[in-house]
Motif scaffolding. Structure first.
Motif, PDB file in Angstrom:
ATOM      1  N   HIS A  15      47.313  42.108  39.916  1.00 46.95           N
ATOM      2  CA  HIS A  15      48.616  42.151  39.266  1.00 46.95           C
ATOM      3  C   HIS A  15      48.496  41.734  37.804  1.00 46.95           C
ATOM      4  O   HIS A  15      47.440  41.260  37.358  1.00 46.95           O
ATOM      5  N   MET A  16      49.555  41.924  37.034  1.00 40.74           N
ATOM      6  CA  MET A  16      49.538  41.672  35.586  1.00 40.74           C
ATOM      7  C   MET A  16      49.132  40.243  35.236  1.00 40.74           C
ATOM      8  O   MET A  16      48.487  40.008  34.233  1.00 40.74           O
ATOM      9  N   ASN A  17      49.532  39.280  36.044  1.00 38.03           N
ATOM     10  CA  ASN A  17      49.302  37.874  35.730  1.00 38.03           C
ATOM     11  C   ASN A  17      48.090  37.285  36.441  1.00 38.03           C
ATOM     12  O   ASN A  17      47.969  36.073  36.534  1.00 38.03           O
ATOM     13  N   SER A  18      47.209  38.113  36.927  1.00 34.79           N
ATOM     14  CA  SER A  18      46.059  37.617  37.690  1.00 34.79           C
ATOM     15  C   SER A  18      45.099  36.780  36.848  1.00 34.79           C
ATOM     16  O   SER A  18      44.309  36.024  37.391  1.00 34.79           O
ATOM     17  N   ASP A  19      45.177  36.911  35.535  1.00 31.46           N
ATOM     18  CA  ASP A  19      44.326  36.094  34.671  1.00 31.46           C
ATOM     19  C   ASP A  19      45.153  35.056  33.913  1.00 31.46           C
ATOM     20  O   ASP A  19      44.706  34.498  32.920  1.00 31.46           O
ATOM     21  N   GLY A  20      46.350  34.781  34.400  1.00 34.11           N
ATOM     22  CA  GLY A  20      47.251  33.830  33.746  1.00 34.11           C
ATOM     23  C   GLY A  20      46.813  32.383  33.920  1.00 34.11           C
ATOM     24  O   GLY A  20      45.872  32.071  34.652  1.00 34.11           O
ATOM     25  N   LEU A  21      47.504  31.508  33.241  1.00 31.66           N
ATOM     26  CA  LEU A  21      47.180  30.081  33.229  1.00 31.66           C
ATOM     27  C   LEU A  21      47.197  29.460  34.627  1.00 31.66           C
ATOM     28  O   LEU A  21      46.372  28.626  34.949  1.00 31.66           O
ATOM     29  N   LEU A  22      48.137  29.881  35.479  1.00 31.97           N
ATOM     30  CA  LEU A  22      48.269  29.286  36.817  1.00 31.97           C
ATOM     31  C   LEU A  22      47.979  30.290  37.940  1.00 31.97           C
ATOM     32  O   LEU A  22      48.538  30.193  39.024  1.00 31.97           O
ATOM     33  N   ALA A  23      47.094  31.223  37.706  1.00 35.22           N
ATOM     34  CA  ALA A  23      46.761  32.230  38.714  1.00 35.22           C
ATOM     35  C   ALA A  23      45.936  31.627  39.847  1.00 35.22           C
ATOM     36  O   ALA A  23      45.158  30.694  39.647  1.00 35.22           O
ATOM     37  N   ASP A  24      46.098  32.161  41.037  1.00 34.71           N
ATOM     38  CA  ASP A  24      45.330  31.767  42.230  1.00 34.71           C
ATOM     39  C   ASP A  24      45.438  30.279  42.563  1.00 34.71           C
ATOM     40  O   ASP A  24      44.451  29.636  42.929  1.00 34.71           O
ATOM     41  N   TYR A  25      46.616  29.722  42.437  1.00 32.04           N
ATOM     42  CA  TYR A  25      46.887  28.329  42.836  1.00 32.04           C
ATOM     43  C   TYR A  25      46.005  27.321  42.115  1.00 32.04           C
ATOM     44  O   TYR A  25      45.594  26.319  42.686  1.00 32.04           O
ATOM     45  N   GLY A  26      45.704  27.591  40.872  1.00 34.81           N
ATOM     46  CA  GLY A  26      44.888  26.674  40.087  1.00 34.81           C
ATOM     47  C   GLY A  26      45.229  26.778  38.613  1.00 34.81           C
ATOM     48  O   GLY A  26      46.020  27.627  38.209  1.00 34.81           O
ATOM     49  N   VAL A  27      44.627  25.921  37.817  1.00 33.61           N
ATOM     50  CA  VAL A  27      44.830  25.931  36.371  1.00 33.61           C
ATOM     51  C   VAL A  27      43.591  26.520  35.725  1.00 33.61           C
ATOM     52  O   VAL A  27      42.472  26.036  35.943  1.00 33.61           O
ATOM     53  N   LYS A  28      43.793  27.561  34.947  1.00 35.17           N
ATOM     54  CA  LYS A  28      42.676  28.241  34.281  1.00 35.17           C
ATOM     55  C   LYS A  28      41.967  27.262  33.351  1.00 35.17           C
ATOM     56  O   LYS A  28      42.595  26.522  32.612  1.00 35.17           O
ATOM     57  N   GLY A  29      40.651  27.237  33.421  1.00 38.23           N
ATOM     58  CA  GLY A  29      39.863  26.385  32.550  1.00 38.23           C
ATOM     59  C   GLY A  29      39.473  25.049  33.163  1.00 38.23           C
ATOM     60  O   GLY A  29      38.619  24.357  32.636  1.00 38.23           O
ATOM     61  N   VAL A  30      40.085  24.686  34.289  1.00 39.13           N
ATOM     62  CA  VAL A  30      39.732  23.438  34.967  1.00 39.13           C
ATOM     63  C   VAL A  30      38.672  23.775  36.006  1.00 39.13           C
ATOM     64  O   VAL A  30      38.937  24.522  36.958  1.00 39.13           O
ATOM     65  N   LYS A  31      37.484  23.260  35.828  1.00 35.12           N
ATOM     66  CA  LYS A  31      36.343  23.618  36.688  1.00 35.12           C
ATOM     67  C   LYS A  31      36.419  22.986  38.081  1.00 35.12           C
ATOM     68  O   LYS A  31      36.047  23.596  39.060  1.00 35.12           O
ATOM     69  N   ASN A  32      36.899  21.749  38.175  1.00 31.80           N
ATOM     70  CA  ASN A  32      37.009  21.056  39.461  1.00 31.80           C
ATOM     71  C   ASN A  32      38.137  21.690  40.267  1.00 31.80           C
ATOM     72  O   ASN A  32      39.304  21.642  39.875  1.00 31.80           O
ATOM     73  N   GLU A  33      37.791  22.285  41.409  1.00 32.76           N
ATOM     74  CA  GLU A  33      38.773  23.026  42.201  1.00 32.76           C
ATOM     75  C   GLU A  33      39.914  22.141  42.713  1.00 32.76           C
ATOM     76  O   GLU A  33      41.070  22.533  42.689  1.00 32.76           O
ATOM     77  N   ARG A  34      39.587  20.937  43.181  1.00 29.46           N
ATOM     78  CA  ARG A  34      40.622  20.018  43.676  1.00 29.46           C
ATOM     79  C   ARG A  34      41.585  19.628  42.562  1.00 29.46           C
ATOM     80  O   ARG A  34      42.792  19.619  42.737  1.00 29.46           O
ATOM     81  N   LEU A  35      41.035  19.294  41.408  1.00 31.17           N
ATOM     82  CA  LEU A  35      41.856  18.907  40.265  1.00 31.17           C
ATOM     83  C   LEU A  35      42.707  20.081  39.790  1.00 31.17           C
ATOM     84  O   LEU A  35      43.881  19.919  39.463  1.00 31.17           O
ATOM     85  N   SER A  36      42.119  21.263  39.785  1.00 34.41           N
ATOM     86  CA  SER A  36      42.818  22.465  39.354  1.00 34.41           C
ATOM     87  C   SER A  36      44.007  22.774  40.262  1.00 34.41           C
ATOM     88  O   SER A  36      45.112  23.054  39.794  1.00 34.41           O
ATOM     89  N   THR A  37      43.786  22.707  41.577  1.00 32.41           N
ATOM     90  CA  THR A  37      44.854  22.965  42.544  1.00 32.41           C
ATOM     91  C   THR A  37      45.951  21.911  42.439  1.00 32.41           C
ATOM     92  O   THR A  37      47.144  22.241  42.420  1.00 32.41           O
ATOM     93  N   GLY A  38      45.564  20.652  42.363  1.00 33.89           N
ATOM     94  CA  GLY A  38      46.545  19.574  42.243  1.00 33.89           C
ATOM     95  C   GLY A  38      47.353  19.669  40.969  1.00 33.89           C
ATOM     96  O   GLY A  38      48.575  19.484  40.972  1.00 33.89           O
ATOM     97  N   ALA A  39      46.680  19.983  39.859  1.00 35.71           N
ATOM     98  CA  ALA A  39      47.384  20.108  38.583  1.00 35.71           C
ATOM     99  C   ALA A  39      48.369  21.269  38.605  1.00 35.71           C
ATOM    100  O   ALA A  39      49.486  21.161  38.089  1.00 35.71           O
ATOM    101  N   ALA A  40      47.976  22.382  39.224  1.00 34.70           N
ATOM    102  CA  ALA A  40      48.884  23.522  39.331  1.00 34.70           C
ATOM    103  C   ALA A  40      50.126  23.146  40.151  1.00 34.70           C
ATOM    104  O   ALA A  40      51.250  23.527  39.801  1.00 34.70           O
ATOM    105  N   GLY A  41      49.927  22.384  41.225  1.00 38.60           N
ATOM    106  CA  GLY A  41      51.061  21.939  42.032  1.00 38.60           C
ATOM    107  C   GLY A  41      51.990  21.022  41.260  1.00 38.60           C
ATOM    108  O   GLY A  41      53.215  21.168  41.305  1.00 38.60           O
ATOM    109  N   VAL A  42      51.424  20.081  40.526  1.00 37.25           N
ATOM    110  CA  VAL A  42      52.236  19.144  39.732  1.00 37.25           C
ATOM    111  C   VAL A  42      52.985  19.900  38.636  1.00 37.25           C
ATOM    112  O   VAL A  42      54.170  19.648  38.403  1.00 37.25           O
ATOM    113  N   ILE A  43      52.320  20.843  37.969  1.00 40.03           N
ATOM    114  CA  ILE A  43      52.980  21.642  36.939  1.00 40.03           C
ATOM    115  C   ILE A  43      54.132  22.428  37.548  1.00 40.03           C
ATOM    116  O   ILE A  43      55.219  22.527  36.961  1.00 40.03           O
TER     117      ILE A  43
END
Length: 101
Positions: A49-77
């Motif tokens: 989809h159009m936003n597949s490379d967006g900042l919060l795509a795939d339940y994570g934050v783009k650019g955050v390497k740690n998967e747990r931190l990325s998922t948690g940060a996306a949830g908090v955001i």
């Protein structure tokens, strides 16, 4: 502090906790639609989809390497964004209806 305010703050804190920590324990299995598409055999025809490379795509934050931190940060955001938008709408509706503090 009013009892209602304590309840709202506690609910908000619980939402942040669930989004930031507990979300890491969600199932990694495909969702219903993806599972059906896989079973029937048309999953390979799916397009990004159009936003597949967006900042919060795939339940994570783009650019955050740690998967747990990325998922948690996306949830908090997500919780903060939802709270901000809903609070803004409530304030607008309250003013429009003439309600006072």
């Amino acid at each position: 502090m009013k009892k209602q305010n304590k309840f709202i703050i506690a609910g908000f804190a619980l939402s942040l906790l669930l989004a930031g920590v507990v979300s890491n324990y969600a199932s990694s299995s495909p969702d219903g639609l993806e599972k059906v598409a896989e079973d029937i055999g048309f999953l390979d025809k799916a397009k990004e989809h159009m936003n597949s490379d967006g900042l919060l795509a795939d339940y994570g934050v783009k650019g955050v390497k740690n998967e747990r931190l990325s998922t948690g940060a996306a949830g908090v955001i997500g919780v903060l964004a939802t709270a901000g938008v809903s609070s803004g709408l409530f304030l607008i509706l309250r003013r429009k209806n003439g309600a006072s503090k």
